[in-house]
Scaffold this motif. Structure first.
Motif, PDB file in Angstrom:
ATOM      1  N   GLU A 155       0.817  -1.210   0.000  1.00 21.14           N
ATOM      2  CA  GLU A 155       0.000   0.000   0.000  1.00 21.14           C
ATOM      3  C   GLU A 155       0.853   1.264   0.000  1.00 21.14           C
ATOM      4  O   GLU A 155       0.506   2.255  -0.649  1.00 21.14           O
ATOM      5  N   GLU A 156       1.978   1.234   0.729  1.00 22.32           N
ATOM      6  CA  GLU A 156       2.809   2.430   0.835  1.00 22.32           C
ATOM      7  C   GLU A 156       3.952   2.438  -0.170  1.00 22.32           C
ATOM      8  O   GLU A 156       4.679   3.419  -0.284  1.00 22.32           O
ATOM      9  N   ASN A 157       4.133   1.323  -0.896  1.00 20.44           N
ATOM     10  CA  ASN A 157       5.176   1.207  -1.914  1.00 20.44           C
ATOM     11  C   ASN A 157       6.558   1.583  -1.368  1.00 20.44           C
ATOM     12  O   ASN A 157       7.298   2.381  -1.947  1.00 20.44           O
ATOM     13  N   ARG A 158       6.900   0.980  -0.233  1.00 16.76           N
ATOM     14  CA  ARG A 158       8.208   1.230   0.383  1.00 16.76           C
ATOM     15  C   ARG A 158       8.523   0.097   1.347  1.00 16.76           C
ATOM     16  O   ARG A 158       7.632  -0.677   1.727  1.00 16.76           O
ATOM     17  N   ALA A 159       9.787   0.030   1.727  1.00 15.75           N
ATOM     18  CA  ALA A 159      10.191  -0.963   2.719  1.00 15.75           C
ATOM     19  C   ALA A 159       9.668  -0.559   4.088  1.00 15.75           C
ATOM     20  O   ALA A 159       9.767   0.607   4.486  1.00 15.75           O
ATOM     21  N   VAL A 160       9.110  -1.513   4.820  1.00  9.64           N
ATOM     22  CA  VAL A 160       8.555  -1.238   6.147  1.00  9.64           C
ATOM     23  C   VAL A 160       9.006  -2.334   7.104  1.00  9.64           C
ATOM     24  O   VAL A 160       9.475  -3.392   6.685  1.00  9.64           O
ATOM     25  N   PRO A 178       8.221  -4.020  -1.259  1.00 12.71           N
ATOM     26  CA  PRO A 178       7.376  -4.306  -2.416  1.00 12.71           C
ATOM     27  C   PRO A 178       8.169  -4.921  -3.560  1.00 12.71           C
ATOM     28  O   PRO A 178       9.363  -4.659  -3.716  1.00 12.71           O
ATOM     29  N   ILE A 179       7.506  -5.779  -4.327  1.00 13.54           N
ATOM     30  CA  ILE A 179       8.098  -6.378  -5.525  1.00 13.54           C
ATOM     31  C   ILE A 179       7.529  -5.645  -6.743  1.00 13.54           C
ATOM     32  O   ILE A 179       6.318  -5.441  -6.843  1.00 13.54           O
ATOM     33  N   HIS A 180       8.391  -5.244  -7.668  1.00 16.24           N
ATOM     34  CA  HIS A 180       7.971  -4.543  -8.884  1.00 16.24           C
ATOM     35  C   HIS A 180       8.300  -5.383 -10.108  1.00 16.24           C
ATOM     36  O   HIS A 180       9.303  -6.105 -10.120  1.00 16.24           O
ATOM     37  N   ASP A 181       7.458  -5.254 -11.130  1.00 14.55           N
ATOM     38  CA  ASP A 181       7.787  -5.912 -12.393  1.00 14.55           C
ATOM     39  C   ASP A 181       8.696  -5.010 -13.218  1.00 14.55           C
ATOM     40  O   ASP A 181       9.136  -3.951 -12.752  1.00 14.55           O
TER      41      ASP A 181
END
Length: 361
Positions: free
Chosen positions: A108-113, A137-140
């Motif tokens: 949801e926050e698109n960052r490491a937490v 998060p994992i990105h394509d």
């Protein structure tokens, strides 16, 4: 007949089927897909000490390594297709469920937490395990979020490692005795206590006579074993309130806390001369060594730790110059210049680090 399921790569969305037979089949398909696509990834993730899990955008488990299986109590086959919150249920310090998993927050926050410090995992068997957790998060290839990877570990193991590191920082690796840093700390504390209680402190500086020939002729393995045996005998001779330190090389220092008169220190020195002169059986060799001991006293010879150590060192070298295998108490007339000359004589080196292999004798 079961419908053939599409190939599912690591981190990709895994559909959840309601039919249990289909669900089990899909989990097997995912496992096969992981092994087929990048087998080295699975090998690498199973080799690390941290637990690793991946989820898709819906928070559904798509992968678990072996450490994650151990910590959660779930097998990968069982966990794949289930929500992260079911496989990795987290509670706070008051045993209340957390509102959101780290995997959900990372997406949801698109960052490491990371987790708050008071979170724990409720394992499948109902037991509680304090963990440290982070999620990314994992990105394509187009930068779109496709899921998250969660990494966690047993927090108690981190504490064990911290305690181990603290121990190693204050103890000699070969003998397990306190090192110079810990000895200095305890000596300063003992002086302060003796000052308040009007007692004395004694410092005994010990050097093994003729250790270098043993080390050189029989090898470092025999020399190390001999040092360990000496350390064991020294420990056995001391009270619980005393400290035995390996100063470096073949030198040891003993702190006698809370003594009442100088004779208490000389009596201990005489006992050590007898105990340590008894034969040692090391790797099939019968060895004999003697000691040179120097003694300094608080408050007679010094009122601070550094000077007390220095004076005991001088007294020990005075014993060396006067025949060895004995003890002397520090006296002001002992000539420090002669000590310095001895240390700078060719071929004589006095190491102060346990890893050094040239020993004075």
């Amino acid at each position: 007949m079961l419908q053939q399921r599409p190939f599912v790569p690591l981190g990709a969305e895994v559909p959840v089927w309601q039919d249990e037979t289909q669900t089990n089949a899909s989990r097997r398909d995912v496992t096969v897909a992981l092994n087929t696509e990048k087998p080295w990834v699975r090998v690498a993730l199973n080799a690390i000490v941290d637990a690793v899990m991946t989820v898709d955008l819906q928070g559904t488990i798509t992968y678990m390594n072996r450490v994650a299986e151990v910590l959660t109590g779930w097998s990968e086959i069982e966990a794949i297709g289930h929500p992260l919150a079911r496989v990795l249920p987290l509670v706070d310090g008051k045993s209340q469920p957390t509102s959101m998993t780290s995997g959900q927050r990372a997406i949801e926050e698109n960052r490491a937490v990371g987790l708050s410090l008071d979170c724990a995992l409720l394992r499948q068997d109902g037991s509680r395990l304090e963990i440290e957790d982070s999620a990314t998060p994992i990105h394509d290839r187009d930068g779109r979020i496709t899921g998250a990877v969660i990494v966690f570990r047993d927090a108690s193991m981190s504490q064990v490692m911290l305690e181990r590191m603290a121990y190693l920082a204050q103890h000699d690796a070969l003998t397990g005795l306190p090192n110079r840093a810990l000895m200095t700390e305890r000596l300063s504390r003992a002086i302060g206590l003796a000052r308040r209680n009007r007692l004395m402190v004694a410092l005994l500086y010990l050097d093994l006579d003729a250790f270098k020939p043993i080390n050189d002729k029989l090898g470092h393995a025999v020399g190390d074993s001999l040092l360990q045996a000496v350390a064991s005998r020294l420990r056995d001779c001391m009270r619980d309130i005393d400290t035995v330190c390996r100063q470096g090389g073949d030198e040891f220092v003993i702190l006698l806390a809370q003594i009442r008169k100088p004779e208490d220190a000389t009596r201990v020195a005489e006992k050590l001369l007898v105990v340590l002169s008894m034969p040692y059986c090391i790797q099939g060799q019968v060895l004999h060594i003697t000691l040179s001991i120097g003694i300094s006293l608080y408050p007679d010879d010094a009122d601070d730790a550094d000077t007390l150590m220095h004076n005991a060192d001088i007294a020990m070298y005075h014993t060396k110059r006067n025949g060895r295998n004995g003890h002397h108490c520090f006296a002001a007339e002992m000539n420090p210049q002669s000590i310095q000359r001895r240390r700078t004589e060719p071929g004589v080196h006095r190491p102060h680090h346990p890893s050094q292999r040239s020993f004075d004798f």
